[in-house]
Scaffold this active site. Structure first.
Site, mmCIF file in Angstrom:
data_model
loop_
_atom_site.group_PDB
_atom_site.id
_atom_site.type_symbol
_atom_site.label_atom_id
_atom_site.label_comp_id
_atom_site.label_asym_id
_atom_site.label_seq_id
_atom_site.Cartn_x
_atom_site.Cartn_y
_atom_site.Cartn_z
ATOM 1 N N HIS A 184 -0.424 -4.132 8.525
ATOM 2 C CA HIS A 184 0.686 -3.337 8.006
ATOM 3 C C HIS A 184 1.996 -3.516 8.770
ATOM 4 O O HIS A 184 2.547 -2.556 9.319
ATOM 5 C CB HIS A 184 0.344 -1.838 8.007
ATOM 6 N N ASP B 2 -3.492 -0.177 1.864
ATOM 7 C CA ASP B 2 -3.404 0.912 2.838
ATOM 8 C C ASP B 2 -3.610 2.263 2.125
ATOM 9 O O ASP B 2 -2.868 3.222 2.335
ATOM 10 C CB ASP B 2 -2.073 0.884 3.591
#
Lengths: 321, 428
Positions: free
Chosen positions: B233, B306
């Site tokens: 991320h 995510d």
């Protein structure tokens, strides 16, 4: 996505007062003019007007406050409203009842207005987005975000002394980073047409993107004070030392404390303001705080008229001349 | 069970297939492509005319909320949402309750997932016991139990020496370390990017340096320990640049980005929209563009969801007091398809970022449609328009900043292990 400007109702009337940032100039002028009308109420023998008779105003203070809470209370009482003061210890609420549940309870008591102070930025917006349609919300300070009634009472005070905004130079000195007061002042000054708004402080207390607020950044107090019409000093919190943002109060005072000597760099008729409560000898010298250029106590008095104006406008009834 | 998927446009980056052809499946395996094997008689024919047939997507990071937060989602509810989005393999981080640091938790998850029966669930083990950053977890035992990597998620490891040893030990048991680069001290419990918006709104900011300092730190230790790492991320242009540089210098690294980071910036927070409260925070337009370019150039190899489903209350509070995260598995494909429509990726590259490469990063046998491969297939219509309504999300979490967004591209059918686990026509 929620409508961004929730401060106005469907008919374009001011319903909530949460931030100055997206209010048009005319709204600010209307508030200042209305406050001017209310400013005599406090000097009459009967210090009351019946404008908000029968209305219930709830002061919801999730954070300690004396000055702001009492001036809100006085403002509401002078408008003949019924006032309920609720001081809520945030640590106890976080354990049990949610903020929303608590609001539902006060709604159920047929309140007309919530005056909210909270230590979280955005708390007033959050509450305004979730209250019943008949309730107005006034932001009495949310985290580091906004303190718009303080911003307006400061504008009122400046206008009384300087008449116009378009030729002014204003310096705001101190902890800009954590100051909701500074943010509201900056938005108001910009919207009212002040050409030069300065912020002064060390790098640790000025956000890196402060310029995006529409200000000039100074790190040297003497430079920042040169030729200004208004000096606004901000309160310095002790936490700034423990958070390693400053070495000591003494060093802060030597660098950023307002003394008579430094004040002489401003225009001779410059006024000195402070949202209070003041730390004498930390951000301001006593002789300046109590001096002839100081308008600090006037700010407190003006706070009542300005809050009366904002309450009466948001509850839909302007004072008629 | 014999299945034929006919008339679809097959895209398989690994085997360089990008053409209209048929796929033949027997039981759990693809047994032929293009020409049916002699005597093949399909029990079921799936007509994929005008549709894309791709290997099922592999999501590098999805929280299923079980065990520990079943009021936000369960393995059943979230894997069902996964297959409705074309995801046939997903990897869950170890921040469950209890923390995924004992084989018992791994076994529980696999058992529950077997009962659910939708998709493959892989697990990352905690890098340190309890994610507390003090002691090493039993990585070898956890690997034996089925964990395919280790991670300390966003929890910090206070002592650099512990991190070093954890990375060394992971290397010796041959597990990839999944790193979330955010320095806790610099992040200072912030809830938004330190920039124009945090300044305006008076929110505590997470500076760019919270990410870049962590990346720099990790890179030095990778060099020293020889650990195999994957960066999770990324959110800043500078971190992308640093990782690119390190790869150029010869380090063997991979990185992913969450799909929402390719479409949202700090500006989307507006006036405290808690649906935009994510970690790492939404950054600037410049960062967003750098991330998009990095996906296009495969400097960032994979796009993940995510996925973080929440209950309604988690987002009902003043901004900083809300819980970060988006229920995002159902927007993974449509957000990624926007990159195709924007001209950044072609369809093969899209499938590569969503399936082939993430499977390689996890070291699992998935992400391709060759003969002998597992029959994990996503069949989607890349042109169908639809408007997202959070109440229509299949995930238990309805928390999304994409309410009322118009998307193009919808999954029509998903096969996992040769089984039709999602069929849009039967659930509509």
């Amino acid at each position: 996505m929620k409508q961004s400007n929730i401060q106005f109702d469907n008919t374009g009337k001011l319903r909530h007062f949460l931030t100055i940032e997206d209010l048009p100039k005319q709204t600010l002028i209307d508030i200042l003019d209305t406050a001017e009308n209310f400013s005599t109420v406090g000097t009459q023998t009967v210090k009351k007007v019946p404008l908000l008779r029968g209305k219930t105003i709830v002061n919801l203070f999730f954070e300690a406050s004396t000055r702001t809470r009492t001036t809100f209370e006085l403002a509401a009482k002078r408008l003949s409203a019924d006032v309920l003061n609720i001081n809520i210890n945030t640590s106890s609420t976080s354990k049990g009842e949610s903020l929303l549940d608590m609001l539902r309870n006060f709604e159920a008591m047929h309140s007309d207005m919530f005056v909210v102070r909270h230590n979280q930025s955005g708390a007033a917006h959050f509450i305004a987005a979730h209250v019943a349609p008949h309730i107005s919300v006034i932001n009495a300070g949310d985290g580091s975000h906004a303190h718009p009634t303080q911003g307006m009472l400061d504008m009122f005070t400046i206008r009384r002394h300087k008449k116009e905004f378009h030729n002014l130079s204003v310096a705001i000195v101190g902890d800009i980073m954590h100051s909701r007061v500074a943010r509201s002042q900056i938005h108001a000054l910009n919207r009212l047409g002040v050409p030069e708004v300065r912020v002064v402080g060390p790098h640790t207390l000025i956000p890196r993107d402060a310029h995006a607020l529409g200000v000039h950044v100074y790190h040297d107090l003497r430079e920042g004070l040169k030729g200004v019409d208004v000096v606004i000093m901000l309160r310095l919190q002790r936490e700034r030392m423990s958070g390693a943002m400053l070495p000591s109060e003494a060093e802060y005072f030597s660098q950023y404390g307002l003394t008579e000597e430094k004040l002489r760099l401003a225009k001779p008729d410059a006024i000195v303001m402070h949202p209070g409560p003041i730390n004498r000898g930390v951000e301001i010298e006593s002789s300046v705080a109590d001096g002839s250029q100081s308008v600090i106590l006037e700010q407190v008095t003006n706070g009542i008229a300005v809050r009366m104006a904002i309450m009466s406008i948001t509850l839909g009834r302007k004072q008629e001349n | 069970m014999k299945i034929a998927i006919t008339n679809g446009h097959v895209i398989d980056p690994r085997n360089q297939v990008n053409q209209r052809c048929d796929i033949f499946i027997q039981d759990k395996t693809i047994i032929a492509i293009e020409h049916a094997p002699e005597g093949f008689k399909a029990d079921k024919i799936i007509d994929a005319d005008k549709l894309i047939v791709s290997p099922g997507f592999v999501d590098l990071c999805a929280r299923l909320r079980e065990p520990g937060h079943e009021h936000k989602g369960t393995i059943l509810s979230e894997t069902r949402a996964a297959v409705a989005s074309g995801v046939t393999s997903l990897c869950m981080p170890p921040d469950t309750i209890p923390v995924l640091d004992t084989p018992a938790v791994v076994e529980l998850i696999h058992q529950r997932n077997e009962e659910a029966g939708y998709c493959r669930v892989y697990t990352l083990a905690a890098l340190t016991r309890g994610l507390e950053g003090q002691y090493l977890s039993e990585m070898a035992h956890l690997k034996d139990a089925g964990c395919i990597g280790v991670s300390n998620v966003m929890h910090c490891i206070p002592k650099p020496q512990v991190l070093r040893h954890a990375m060394e030990y992971a290397a010796s048991v041959d597990m990839t370390v999944f790193l979330h680069p955010q320095d806790e001290g610099l992040a200072n419990h912030g809830c938004a990017h330190e920039g124009i918006v945090s300044t305006r709104l008076g929110l505590v900011g997470v500076p760019e340096a919270a990410e870049t300092q962590a990346v720099a730190n990790f890179l030095m230790l990778v060099e020293q320990t020889g650990a195999r790492v994957h960066f999770c991320h990324l959110s800043t242009a500078r971190a992308v640049q640093m990782i690119g540089r390190a790869k150029y210098d010869g380090l063997d690294l991979t990185a992913d980005v969450a799909a929402h980071q390719l479409h949202l910036t700090e500006m989307d927070i507006g006036y405290f929209n808690s649906q935009c409260h994510v970690q790492p925070p939404l950054r600037t337009q410049r960062d967003c563009e750098a991330l998009r370019d990095a996906v296009a150039s495969s400097q960032i190899e994979a796009i993940c969801s995510d996925h973080q489903p929440h209950d309604v209350d988690a987002k009902l509070a003043p901004f900083a007091a809300t819980e970060p995260g988006i229920s995002s598995i159902e927007t993974l494909l449509p957000l990624s398809l926007r990159l195709v429509n924007d001209g950044l990726l072609n369809m093969t590259e899209l499938v590569d970022r969503l399936s082939t490469t993430p499977a390689e990063i996890l070291g699992i046998n998935a992400g391709h449609l060759g003969v002998g491969a597992m029959a994990d297939v996503a069949i989607f219509d890349p042109t169908q328009h639809w408007i997202l309504k959070s109440e229509n999300l299949i995930s238990a979490g309805k928390n999304t900043p994409f309410e009322n967004w118009e998307f193009q591209g919808k999954v029509m059918k998903t096969l996992c292990d040769g089984k039709l686990v999602y069929d849009a026509s039967s659930t509509a």
